[in-house]
Design an enzyme around this catalytic site. Structure first.
Site, short mmCIF file in Angstrom:
data_model
loop_
_atom_site.label_atom_id
_atom_site.label_comp_id
_atom_site.label_asym_id
_atom_site.label_seq_id
_atom_site.Cartn_x
_atom_site.Cartn_y
_atom_site.Cartn_z
CD GLU A 120 -2.50 1.56 2.49
OE1 GLU A 120 -3.56 2.19 2.49
OE2 GLU A 120 -1.90 1.29 3.54
CG HIS A 136 -10.06 -1.12 4.90
ND1 HIS A 136 -9.19 -1.54 3.93
CD2 HIS A 136 -9.29 -0.59 5.88
CE1 HIS A 136 -7.96 -1.28 4.31
NE2 HIS A 136 -7.99 -0.70 5.49
C1 GLC Z 1 -3.70 1.91 5.94
C2 GLC Z 1 -4.96 1.11 6.24
C3 GLC Z 1 -5.85 1.95 7.11
C4 GLC Z 1 -5.12 2.25 8.39
C5 GLC Z 1 -3.75 2.89 8.12
C6 GLC Z 1 -2.89 2.85 9.34
O1 GLC Z 1 -3.95 3.03 5.20
O2 GLC Z 1 -5.57 0.71 5.06
O3 GLC Z 1 -7.09 1.36 7.35
O4 GLC Z 1 -5.88 3.11 9.18
O5 GLC Z 1 -3.03 2.20 7.13
O6 GLC Z 1 -2.49 1.55 9.62
#
Ligand code: GLC
Length: 547
Positions: free
Chosen positions: A248, A322
């Protein structure tokens, strides 16, 4: 190995998926119970968001123990059972690894707080600039300053997210070893996929005040990031060719993604980037109301498709997860053209070059939550910003209108299984409210209906398997500046696929300037789409053509 270019991933947020014990929270047994539904959709992987022991301040993205299952979600036996049953059906599991930070309840952080130097060095503690002034002026992504003062040490620790999510110090080799051990533990359990949470933030750069932005330019895609990913690859998942990985990538640059997801770079299989989902922001500012910019959306997707392909790097392609509002509410139409627009948006993403991700409920066209009272919201980011917006002078009504559009809770409402009580999600009281439209938007009513949104997603998943031009082909944008049309071409081994979508709710005539006589329509969200050089597209019509 399952070829990830022909695969589709289905994302499950266990807390909101299916509850088997009546406590109002979804659980791992609930995932097992619904495996046949997932199999019916035809997907290859399930990505499970974190179910590890956690105080749940950020719904599990605040991990207290990476080696155990949070009792709210079940037991290790439940996990093993899920893995076994998934394997029987040819479905692989992808786990969500949160390694930028841990919960402050994690044993490491607790030891650090107790003054153990070894563990203090697992985190990022620093002296303030002067008394009462944190080391830098960076913002936490969930609101407020990113540093928390610890009186005992007269020092601050860094938390890019919630104050209970302390950032790990990846420059400490011991931390990297701990992380490797966790990955190896789950590999031994037969896990064949990993998603690495905000992984491009792990290598911190310079600790300086940011007078241009919120600080992200100092810690995003940091100085050692490629080194750390290569090392993690080499020491853990890289030893098993069957494992796929996705990073991500928060606010990343495309140049870095050539490397993160380059076929030759030994880092990750693919990346999530988010630029295309900021087209209804003001710059990086999410908590505003601006209409989405269609031209920008196209420009960004076209650029990423073209350049990642040129650099032999792989994208994860998606609209929903999400953290994002529901796409049919965001870019589609939830009233007259709910079904048409849900299918159109699916077509746009699923025929791109990359691995598509479907977020639970997207395949039945679930919508935003429509919450009107702060008591209905549960998400820490939404609750913080509701307060911050009002502190900035916005009225409560204005703050509500912004939350209604941008809150992460929009996608966290319970999966709508049927039209019974609580949409069939739980026999208890759901932890977050079920959306009222479950009476007509639910899985049960769609599974056997060949015109349903579900049936259409099924066709798209299969199309990627059947058509090499979709899974392997190169990408060419079309109608770049057209105000309503989103179109592109995919080519592979002498075959061409043209994907045309009317992104709006009115009829459009579009001269393709191509002789389409040799093409046949292989998919459409209207049953009788006509193929002509000049295409007449009905509201939200999608056509996939092949020669
Ligand atoms: C990522 C997750 C998110 C979370 C953040 C911190 O963006 O997808 O849901 O709040 O990381 O871990």
């Amino acid at each position: 190995m399952a070829d990830f270019r022909k695969s589709t991933v289905y994302q499950i947020y266990p807390k909101s998926f299916y509850d088997t014990d009546g406590d109002g929270l979804g659980d791992l047994k609930g995932v097992t119970a619904k495996l046949d539904y997932i199999k019916e959709l035809g997907v290859d992987y399930i990505w499970l968001t974190p179910f590890f022991v956690s105080p749940q301040k950020d719904n599990g993205y605040d991990v207290e123990d990476y080696y155990n299952i949070d009792p709210r979600y079940g037991t290790m036996e439940d996990f093993d059972e899920l893995a076994k049953e998934a394997e029987k059906r040819g479905i692989r599991l992808m786990l969500d690894m949160v390694f930028n930070h841990t919960s402050t309840r994690h044993e490491w952080f607790q030891k650090a707080l107790a003054g153990d130097e070894k563990y203090k060095n697992y985190y990022i503690f620093k002296k303030g600039k002067k008394p009462g002034v944190p080391p830098t002026n960076w913002d936490s992504k969930f609101g407020g300053n990113a540093w928390e003062y610890v009186e005992k040490f007269d020092e601050y620790y860094l938390h890019l997210f919630d104050v209970t999510q302390a950032d790990l110090n990846w420059d400490n080799e011991e931390v990297r070893k701990e992380v490797q051990n966790i990955v190896k533990f789950w590999m031994k359990k037969g896990v064949k996929g990993f998603r690495f949470d905000v992984v491009n933030l792990i290598s911190k750069g310079i600790f300086e005040d940011d007078f241009e932005g919120d600080g992200r330019r100092f810690y995003t895609d940091g100085p050692n990031i490629h080194k750390y990913l290569k090392e993690l690859n080499e020491t853990t998942f890289g030893t098993d060719a069957e494992i796929i990985t996705v990073g991500e990538m928060s606010s990343t640059s495309i140049e870095n993604c050539y490397q993160y997801a380059g076929a030759e770079s030994n880092e990750l299989s693919m990346v999530f980037s988010f630029h295309h989902l900021k087209v209804d922001f003001m710059g990086n500012e999410k908590w505003v109301l601006v209409p989405f910019d269609f031209q920008k959306l196209k420009n960004i997707i076209f650029e990423w498709q073209t350049k990642m392909s040129q650099h032999n790097a792989w994208n994860a392609v998606f609209w929903c997860n999400h953290d994002q509002p529901r796409v049919v509410s965001r870019f589609g139409n939830t009233e007259k053209y709910w079904k048409e627009s849900a299918k159109m948006l699916a077509t746009v993403v699923h025929c791109l070059r990359g691995t598509p991700y479907i977020y639970q409920g997207e395949e039945i066209g679930m919508t935003n939550a429509g919450f009107t009272d702060i008591s209905q919201y549960k998400d820490v980011e939404s609750l913080n910003h509701f307060r911050i917006l009002q502190e900035k002078g916005l009225t409560e009504d204005n703050a509500y209108s912004i939350l209604k559009v941008h809150s992460r809770d929009n996608s966290r409402t319970p999966m709508q299984w049927n039209n019974g009580e609580n949409a069939g999600f739980t026999s208890g009281t759901p932890w977050i409210e079920v959306i009222k439209n479950y009476k007509y938007i639910n899985a049960e009513s769609q599974i056997d209906d060949e015109n349903s949104v579900f049936a259409y997603y099924k066709k798209l998943v299969k199309l990627r398997k059947d058509e090499d031009a979709i899974s392997y082909g190169d990408f060419q944008s079309m109608a770049e500046n057209h105000k309503e049309i989103f179109a592109y071409k995919r080519q592979y081994n002498g075959e061409t696929i043209i994907v045309v979508n009317n992104f709006y709710g009115k009829e459009i005539l579009w001269d393709t300037e191509i002789d389409l006589s040799g093409y046949k329509c292989i998919l459409s969200n209207y049953n009788d789409s006509k193929v002509d050089r000049v295409l007449k597209l009905r509201p939200y019509e999608s056509i996939v053509l092949k020669k």
